[in-house]
Each structure stands twice: as structure tokens, then as C-alpha cells.
Enzyme design. Structure first.
Site, PDB file in Angstrom:
ATOM      1  N   THR A  28     -37.160 -26.876  -9.293  1.00  0.00           N
ATOM      2  CA  THR A  28     -37.395 -26.377  -7.946  1.00  0.00           C
ATOM      3  C   THR A  28     -38.665 -26.999  -7.370  1.00  0.00           C
ATOM      4  O   THR A  28     -39.640 -27.201  -8.093  1.00  0.00           O
ATOM      5  CB  THR A  28     -37.551 -24.840  -7.973  1.00  0.00           C
ATOM      6  OG1 THR A  28     -36.316 -24.267  -8.430  1.00  0.00           O
ATOM      7  CG2 THR A  28     -37.877 -24.290  -6.603  1.00  0.00           C
ATOM      8  N   GLY A  29     -38.646 -27.277  -6.071  1.00  0.00           N
ATOM      9  CA  GLY A  29     -39.841 -27.797  -5.421  1.00  0.00           C
ATOM     10  C   GLY A  29     -39.554 -29.071  -4.654  1.00  0.00           C
ATOM     11  O   GLY A  29     -38.430 -29.580  -4.648  1.00  0.00           O
ATOM     12  N   SER A  30     -40.585 -29.616  -4.022  1.00  0.00           N
ATOM     13  CA  SER A  30     -40.395 -30.767  -3.145  1.00  0.00           C
ATOM     14  C   SER A  30     -39.934 -32.010  -3.903  1.00  0.00           C
ATOM     15  O   SER A  30     -39.053 -32.737  -3.430  1.00  0.00           O
ATOM     16  CB  SER A  30     -41.689 -31.067  -2.383  1.00  0.00           C
ATOM     17  OG  SER A  30     -42.760 -31.321  -3.280  1.00  0.00           O
ATOM     18  N   THR A  31     -40.502 -32.256  -5.079  1.00  0.00           N
ATOM     19  CA  THR A  31     -40.093 -33.441  -5.845  1.00  0.00           C
ATOM     20  C   THR A  31     -38.686 -33.254  -6.392  1.00  0.00           C
ATOM     21  O   THR A  31     -37.875 -34.194  -6.384  1.00  0.00           O
ATOM     22  CB  THR A  31     -41.083 -33.715  -6.985  1.00  0.00           C
ATOM     23  OG1 THR A  31     -42.416 -33.688  -6.477  1.00  0.00           O
ATOM     24  CG2 THR A  31     -40.825 -35.083  -7.606  1.00  0.00           C
ATOM     25  N   GLY A  82     -40.366 -31.055 -11.357  1.00  0.00           N
ATOM     26  CA  GLY A  82     -41.722 -31.490 -11.060  1.00  0.00           C
ATOM     27  C   GLY A  82     -42.748 -30.647 -11.787  1.00  0.00           C
ATOM     28  O   GLY A  82     -42.424 -29.826 -12.654  1.00  0.00           O
ATOM     29  N   ALA A  83     -44.018 -30.833 -11.449  1.00  0.00           N
ATOM     30  CA  ALA A  83     -45.109 -30.053 -12.028  1.00  0.00           C
ATOM     31  C   ALA A  83     -46.255 -30.006 -11.030  1.00  0.00           C
ATOM     32  O   ALA A  83     -46.412 -30.897 -10.197  1.00  0.00           O
ATOM     33  CB  ALA A  83     -45.575 -30.659 -13.347  1.00  0.00           C
ATOM     34  N   ASP A  84     -47.035 -28.954 -11.124  1.00  0.00           N
ATOM     35  CA  ASP A  84     -48.241 -28.848 -10.297  1.00  0.00           C
ATOM     36  C   ASP A  84     -49.408 -29.579 -10.954  1.00  0.00           C
ATOM     37  O   ASP A  84     -50.283 -30.104 -10.273  1.00  0.00           O
ATOM     38  CB  ASP A  84     -48.575 -27.380 -10.055  1.00  0.00           C
ATOM     39  CG  ASP A  84     -47.450 -26.664  -9.326  1.00  0.00           C
ATOM     40  OD1 ASP A  84     -47.099 -27.095  -8.209  1.00  0.00           O
ATOM     41  OD2 ASP A  84     -46.907 -25.689  -9.872  1.00  0.00           O
ATOM     42  N   GLY A  97     -43.884 -23.131  -6.695  1.00  0.00           N
ATOM     43  CA  GLY A  97     -42.727 -22.750  -5.887  1.00  0.00           C
ATOM     44  C   GLY A  97     -42.147 -21.400  -6.261  1.00  0.00           C
ATOM     45  O   GLY A  97     -41.067 -21.032  -5.788  1.00  0.00           O
ATOM     46  N   GLU A 103     -37.315 -21.604 -14.324  1.00  0.00           N
ATOM     47  CA  GLU A 103     -37.561 -22.982 -14.765  1.00  0.00           C
ATOM     48  C   GLU A 103     -37.759 -23.017 -16.275  1.00  0.00           C
ATOM     49  O   GLU A 103     -37.210 -23.883 -16.967  1.00  0.00           O
ATOM     50  CB  GLU A 103     -38.788 -23.545 -14.051  1.00  0.00           C
ATOM     51  CG  GLU A 103     -38.551 -23.845 -12.580  1.00  0.00           C
ATOM     52  CD  GLU A 103     -39.799 -24.207 -11.822  1.00  0.00           C
ATOM     53  OE1 GLU A 103     -39.675 -24.717 -10.690  1.00  0.00           O
ATOM     54  OE2 GLU A 103     -40.914 -23.984 -12.346  1.00  0.00           O
TER      55      GLU A 103
END
Length: 223
Positions: A28-31, A82-84, A97, A103
Site C-alpha cells: 500500500t502507498g504511493s510507490t 514500499g517503505a518509509d 499509509g 502489510e
């Protein structure tokens, strides 16, 4: 390259890890969204996907990709997300997110975890990005006290004046000011706090592959 261009580059590179005829896990997320858009171009290659959030499931379906319930699947060939933040050892902070629990669940049944991120997410020590912790709502105050005792500054995640609610009906506490020198130990410690659903540290089960977008192209890391 812009940050979005770097994300697109790693999303395209991640397609190489999609095995024909398999079911894959998608984050989940933009990437991850860039990856889903790339996956849509080769959707006939896979049998289906398990989504880590309702938002991801909706985006997968919009591309005509079959979304499967994890309870119907014994194993996934790969989980791509992805990852922060991510370290040189493959430990990650995730949950910006608000999908950290699902996840972590989906990643746990995948044979391989491929982390896709722009190069700015690579750090020596985790903690500059606030650490997300998903909690049962009635335990928000008690968990916050326990997190403060660990040396962090816990803040309930709020958006537009309203507490953020996860797909699981829970709250998120973001812990600021941590310098996480032993992510494996801290992951276990926070997960043992009563009222915590899960913490956004992915260290006990970190990434196997890292694809990082840089100005010089995609950098591949193996952990």
C-alpha cells in the site's frame, strides 16, 4: 529524476520479480500504486493478487487483476511494497499509509519480500520517520504511556481533525524522536505491549531485496 520518476523506475524493475502463474502480495502507498499500474500491463502473467489494504484492492481491481483472500492462499511467491525507511540490513519502518498490520500479515506468507522505494528512504539508523503503532482504540492512552516510557513521543494520528481509523477499525499512534539501534528487539518489545495490534517495524522479517531509485538509475540490494 524527480521522486515520482524514481518510484516509477523501481516499480518497473519490480516486475522482474513477478513469477508467471503465481499469486503475489501487493503493498500500500504511493510507490506500491506505481507498481500496481505496471502490474496491470502484464496482468495475464499472474493468477491473482492479495492486497494489503482496501485501497490497494480497489486499485488492483481497476486494472482487472483478481484480488484473492489470503485465507484462500497457502503461500505467495513474492510480496512487493514500499517503505518509509529502510536500512542497509533490510530492516524497515512501514505504516505511513496506515496499512502496517495487513502489510505485515501478507508479507509473512510470502517467500520473498521486495522493497521498492526512492533512494531517500535508505538510512543508517531507523527512527527519523515517526514509528507507527496500530492500537485497539480503548488502549490508546495506556499504550501511549508505555511508548513514552521507551523514550519516544507518542502522538495519535489525526487527519482533518479526526482520528485516523485503519481498515481493521483501529487507531495509529506515531512515535517521534526514536533512534532505533536494535530494531529486532524493539519490534518484539512493542508488540508485547497490551493493546498493540502491531508495530510498523519490519525487522524480524525484513526485506530480501531492495530496489532503490536513484539519479543514476535503480540500485539493487540483497539482504
Amino acid at each position: 529524476m524527480t521522486q515520482d520518476e524514481m518510484k516509477q523506475a523501481v516499480a518497473r524493475a519490480a516486475i522482474d520479480y513477478v513469477t508467471a502463474g503465481e499469486i503475489i502480495g501487493v503493498g500500500t502507498g504511493s510507490t506500491a500504486n506505481f507498481f500496481i499500474d505496471e502490474l496491470g500491463k502484464v496482468k495475464d502473467r499472474i493468477r491473482g493478487a492479495v492486497a494489503s489494504s482496501e485501497a490497494t484492492a480497489d486499485r488492483l481491481r481497476s486494472h482487472g487483476i483478481q484480488v484473492m483472500d489470503l485465507n484462500e492462499v497457502e503461500a505467495l511467491s513474492v510480496y512487493i511494497d514500499g517503505a518509509d525507511e529502510i536500512t542497509l540490513q533490510g530492516a524497515m519502518i512501514k505504516g505511513g499509509g496506515a496499512a502496517l498490520t495487513r502489510e505485515k500479515i501478507v508479507a509473512s506468507v510470502a517467500r520473498q519480500f521486495v522493497c521498492i522505494a526512492d533512494g531517500s528512504k535508505l538510512v543508517k539508523t531507523l527512527g527519523k520517520f515517526p514509528l507507527p503503532v496500530e492500537v485497539i482504540p480503548m488502549a490508546e492512552a495506556s499504550v501511549a504511556r508505555s511508548l513514552k516510557a521507551l523514550g519516544g513521543e507518542p502522538r495519535l494520528r489525526v487527519k482533518d481533525g479526526t482520528t485516523v481509523v485503519t481498515d481493521n477499525g483501529c487507531s495509529i499512534i506515531d512515535v517521534h524522536g526514536l533512534e532505533i539501534v536494535d530494531p529486532v528487539a524493539l519490534e518484539a518489545q512493542i508488540n508485547n505491549i497490551v493493546g498493540v495490534v502491531t508495530v510498523g517495524l519490519f525487522a524480524q522479517r525484513g526485506a530480501n531485496i531492495g530496489l532503490l531509485g536513484t539519479a543514476d538509475g535503480v540500485k539493487r540490494m540483497t539482504f
